[in-house]
Write a protein that holds these residues in place. Structure first.
Motif, short mmCIF file in Angstrom:
data_model
loop_
_atom_site.label_atom_id
_atom_site.label_comp_id
_atom_site.label_asym_id
_atom_site.label_seq_id
_atom_site.Cartn_x
_atom_site.Cartn_y
_atom_site.Cartn_z
N MET A 28 9.47 -3.51 4.22
CA MET A 28 8.11 -4.03 4.07
C MET A 28 7.97 -5.01 2.91
O MET A 28 7.04 -5.80 2.88
CB MET A 28 7.11 -2.88 3.95
N VAL A 61 11.24 2.14 5.05
CA VAL A 61 9.87 1.61 5.00
C VAL A 61 9.68 0.64 3.83
O VAL A 61 9.28 -0.50 4.02
CB VAL A 61 8.84 2.76 4.92
N ASP A 69 0.85 -1.20 0.00
CA ASP A 69 0.00 0.00 0.00
C ASP A 69 0.89 1.25 0.00
O ASP A 69 1.61 1.48 0.96
CB ASP A 69 -0.88 -0.03 1.26
N ALA A 103 3.72 7.15 1.93
CA ALA A 103 3.27 8.54 2.08
C ALA A 103 3.23 8.93 3.55
O ALA A 103 3.58 10.06 3.91
CB ALA A 103 1.89 8.70 1.44
N ALA A 104 2.83 7.99 4.41
CA ALA A 104 2.80 8.27 5.84
C ALA A 104 4.21 8.54 6.35
O ALA A 104 4.43 9.45 7.16
CB ALA A 104 2.18 7.09 6.60
N ALA A 105 5.18 7.76 5.87
CA ALA A 105 6.57 7.98 6.28
C ALA A 105 7.05 9.36 5.82
O ALA A 105 7.74 10.06 6.57
CB ALA A 105 7.46 6.89 5.70
N ALA A 106 6.65 9.75 4.61
CA ALA A 106 7.03 11.08 4.11
C ALA A 106 6.43 12.16 5.00
O ALA A 106 7.10 13.13 5.37
CB ALA A 106 6.58 11.25 2.67
N SER A 107 5.16 11.98 5.38
CA SER A 107 4.53 12.98 6.24
C SER A 107 5.21 13.07 7.60
O SER A 107 5.11 14.08 8.28
CB SER A 107 3.04 12.66 6.43
N LEU A 108 5.90 12.01 8.00
CA LEU A 108 6.64 12.05 9.26
C LEU A 108 8.02 12.67 9.08
O LEU A 108 8.83 12.68 10.00
CB LEU A 108 6.77 10.64 9.83
N PRO A 123 12.65 11.14 0.52
CA PRO A 123 12.27 10.03 -0.38
C PRO A 123 13.19 8.82 -0.26
O PRO A 123 12.72 7.68 -0.24
CB PRO A 123 12.35 10.68 -1.76
N ARG A 171 0.36 4.11 0.65
CA ARG A 171 0.08 5.08 1.71
C ARG A 171 1.04 4.92 2.89
O ARG A 171 1.24 5.86 3.65
CB ARG A 171 -1.37 4.96 2.18
N TYR A 172 1.64 3.71 3.05
CA TYR A 172 2.66 3.57 4.10
C TYR A 172 3.84 4.49 3.79
O TYR A 172 4.39 5.15 4.68
CB TYR A 172 3.16 2.12 4.19
#
Lengths: 355, 265
Positions: B188, B184, B163, B168-173, B177, B165-166
């Motif tokens: 994964m 991540v 997914d 993307a979630a790491a990027a938001s944290l 890149p 979005r995992y």
């Protein structure tokens, strides 16, 4: 709104769907973004996070532009300092709860041990110390949700986004998590956007509600204001729910700050509770009703507003309550501000949950 | 599910017979090989210089090819899975072509590109003095040519199942890149990564056609186990059988190692 507030005018298109919504949140304020499925809530969140670029409009956080196509500004997600608690948590399954929370600090250059130590107090305040060493995949729903919240808070975000934070939780965990959120949101002091379907979430956690329908904002206001004058059937249904705090024992509810005692057939909670009554379940009568409803009292009408095909009656003393009746019934009862009316609610229409 | 409703008795005899024939078709050559193994002479056979040279060269070149495949293939798989490239399907077709291309043709094509008078080979020799054909590096290149597609296809499959979005979630944290990729994405897709590397390695270990065409058949330099088996079949059957046994054992070990991925039914 430059003192750390969020000022956004989100215009985005995706798969033929267009979103055009203004969203302003002051520092320390919690705004609930409420809307039916497909209203554009996710698109709005993704635009705020930087997963999706704006087509036009702008997003400003604390006076800094994050996305402004007209000025050719786009700050990538990793530079936005936005804490997000996702609906399905999105915890990294290969990391422990602790390392999930520490992830953001490691990304900011902390060493792993340093980051772990720094998030210690946060882990403790969210009651996660005993599960800190467990893999994300081994956590219960409530624990995972708290880890997700801790991960979002750990980066000391300038904006907090909570995407359906209770959706995946069972009822008992939901109430405790809601209480926890309410306590923590008060401390964070940054703008918080809460996306939710749950009127209880919006009523308990939000200072203001932004109602989003079909990509447009249909109403903005405090939960109280929207309850009084909902501009759409959706808002009326969602926000109009009556929530009364009180204490329940053996099906008898003592409503806080009033003499009123109600009986309920819902035995799923005890002690401090919130009683939920749908506006359509509130019946109004000119005379004291006899027969089955044991919950009856004399009330004073505050306002009468047409809402779609029904009429919304706002009752004042002895306690604020919203009732939805047919326009015909409203005419028959000759309701107007100040008129006295008998209120009746069946015991089966009152549900209780611990808060 | 099917097993609950269909016992072997209700299976049409024609199908049962054909299926049994297919199983026999795979079992018989294995039995034939094991039957020919000179068990008592095995230690002596495996200790011979020509066998030891081939075994060592095979291990070195196949592991190097697996490593090179990982270094080149993981970024390529990531690009194919995550970036909207124009002509992405054309790139994917070119990359997977060696899976269906006859290896001899692959080896010949490598010669025309990297050979002494090849497209880039002549320039490479002038610039660095490096001559790829008929060298151990040539073996590694031939092995990588046939092994890389297996890695790319496996890893790309793993990335498509992850997914996004995992990430993307790491990027938001706040993860950059490359940090997202390293902290991540790679952890994964670990199962696909392991499977892809093992598959690439196994394919490189068994490589014959491209190797002999591009790198030749020089003992100690380019003669890998499969090449040595082919030569020994003409001269010393026992030697060939002993080396074949080594390859069978390795193949079985690979299958057992990956059983969780493929055998779970």
């Amino acid at each position: 709104m430059s003192d750390g507030g969020l000022t956004a005018h989100i215009v985005a298109k995706r798969d033929g769907f267009s979103l055009d919504a203004a969203l302003d949140v002051a520092a320390g304020e919690t705004v609930a973004l409420l809307g039916p499925n497909g209203a554009g809530k996710s698109t709005a969140l993704e635009a705020l996070m930087g997963w999706q670029r704006l087509q036009s409009g702008s997003i400003e956080l604390g006076g800094q532009p994050l996305d402004d196509p007209a000025r050719d500004v786009f700050v990538p997600p990793e530079a936005r300092e936005i804490g997000v608690a996702f609906q399905d948590n999105l915890l990294f399954p290969h990391l422990t709860a602790l390392d999930n929370v520490a992830f953001g600090l490691v990304s900011r250059g902390q060493t792993k041990p340093g980051a772990r130590a720094l998030v210690g107090p946060l882990i403790e305040s969210l009651g996660l110390t005993s599960v800190a060493g467990q893999r994300a995949t081994e956590l219960s729903g409530g624990q995972a949700q708290r880890v997700a919240l801790a991960r979002a808070l750990a980066i000391k975000p300038k904006l907090l986004l909570l995407d359906e934070p209770m959706a995946a939780l069972d009822v008992s965990t939901r109430t405790s998590t809601r209480r926890l959120l309410r306590e923590h949101l008060a401390d964070v002091g940054v703008p918080t956007v809460l996306v939710t379907h749950d009127p209880a979430d919006a009523n308990v956690l939000a200072d203001r509600i932004v109602v989003l329908e079909a990509g447009r904002v249909t109403q903005v206001g405090t939960p109280e204001a929207i309850r009084r004058r909902p501009r759409s059937n959706y808002a009326a249904d969602l926000v109009g729910i009556n929530l009364l705090a009180g204490t329940v024992a053996d099906g008898t509810i003592q409503i806080d700050d009033s003499e009123l005692v109600l009986s309920t057939s819902d035995r799923s909670a005890s002690g401090q509770i919130v009683a939920t009554i749908h506006p359509r379940a509130v019946a109004l009568h000119r005379e004291r009703p006899d027969g089955s409803p044991r919950n009856a009292w004399l009330a004073v009408v505050d306002s009468v507003e047409p809402v779609g095909e029904t009429t919304r009656v706002q009752l004042a003393s002895p306690l604020p309550l919203t009732a939805d009746i047919t326009p015909g019934a409203a005419a028959d009862l000759a309701l107007g501000p100040g008129s006295q009316i008998w209120v009746a609610v069946k015991a089966t229409e009152i549900s209780v949950s611990n808060l | 599910m099917t097993q609950r409703f269909r016992s072997i008795r209700s299976a049409p005899p024609v199908l049962v017979a054909a299926a049994a024939l297919a199983v026999a078709f795979f079992v018989l050559p294995l039995v034939g090989l094991l039957w020919r193994v000179p068990w008592t002479d095995l230690p002596e056979l495996l200790g011979r210089p020509v066998v030891r040279d081939a075994l060592l060269l095979s291990l070195v070149s196949s592991l190097a090819a697996a490593l090179l495949s990982a270094v080149l293939g993981i970024p390529l798989a990531w690009m194919l899975a995550r970036v909207q490239l124009p002509g992405r399907s054309v790139v994917r077709a070119i990359v997977t072509l060696p899976m269906v291309l006859p290896p001899v043709v692959g080896g010949a094509a490598l010669l025309f590109a990297f050979g002494r008078r090849g497209l880039v080979g002549s320039g490479l020799e002038e610039a660095t003095g490096l001559l790829l054909p008929f060298s151990t590096i040539g073996v590694i290149i031939a092995n990588t040519f046939v092994a890389l597609p297996f890695l790319v296809v496996t890893v790309e499959g793993g990335l498509r199942n992850l997914d996004p979005r995992y990430e993307a979630a790491a990027a938001s944290l706040g993860a950059s890149p490359f940090d997202v990729f390293r902290r991540v994405t790679l952890p994964m897709i670990r199962p696909s990564l392991v499977a892809g590397i093992v598959l690439a390695w196994a394919r490189a270990l068994g490589e014959f056609g491209a190797t002999i065409t591009f790198a030749g058949n020089l003992q100690g330099r380019t003669q890998t186990l499969p090449l040595a088996v082919f030569v020994a079949l003409e001269s010393d059957r026992d030697e060939a059988v002993a080396m074949s046994l080594v390859l069978v054992v390795i193949s079985v070990a690979v299958l057992v190692g990956l059983r969780d991925r493929w055998w779970r039914t």
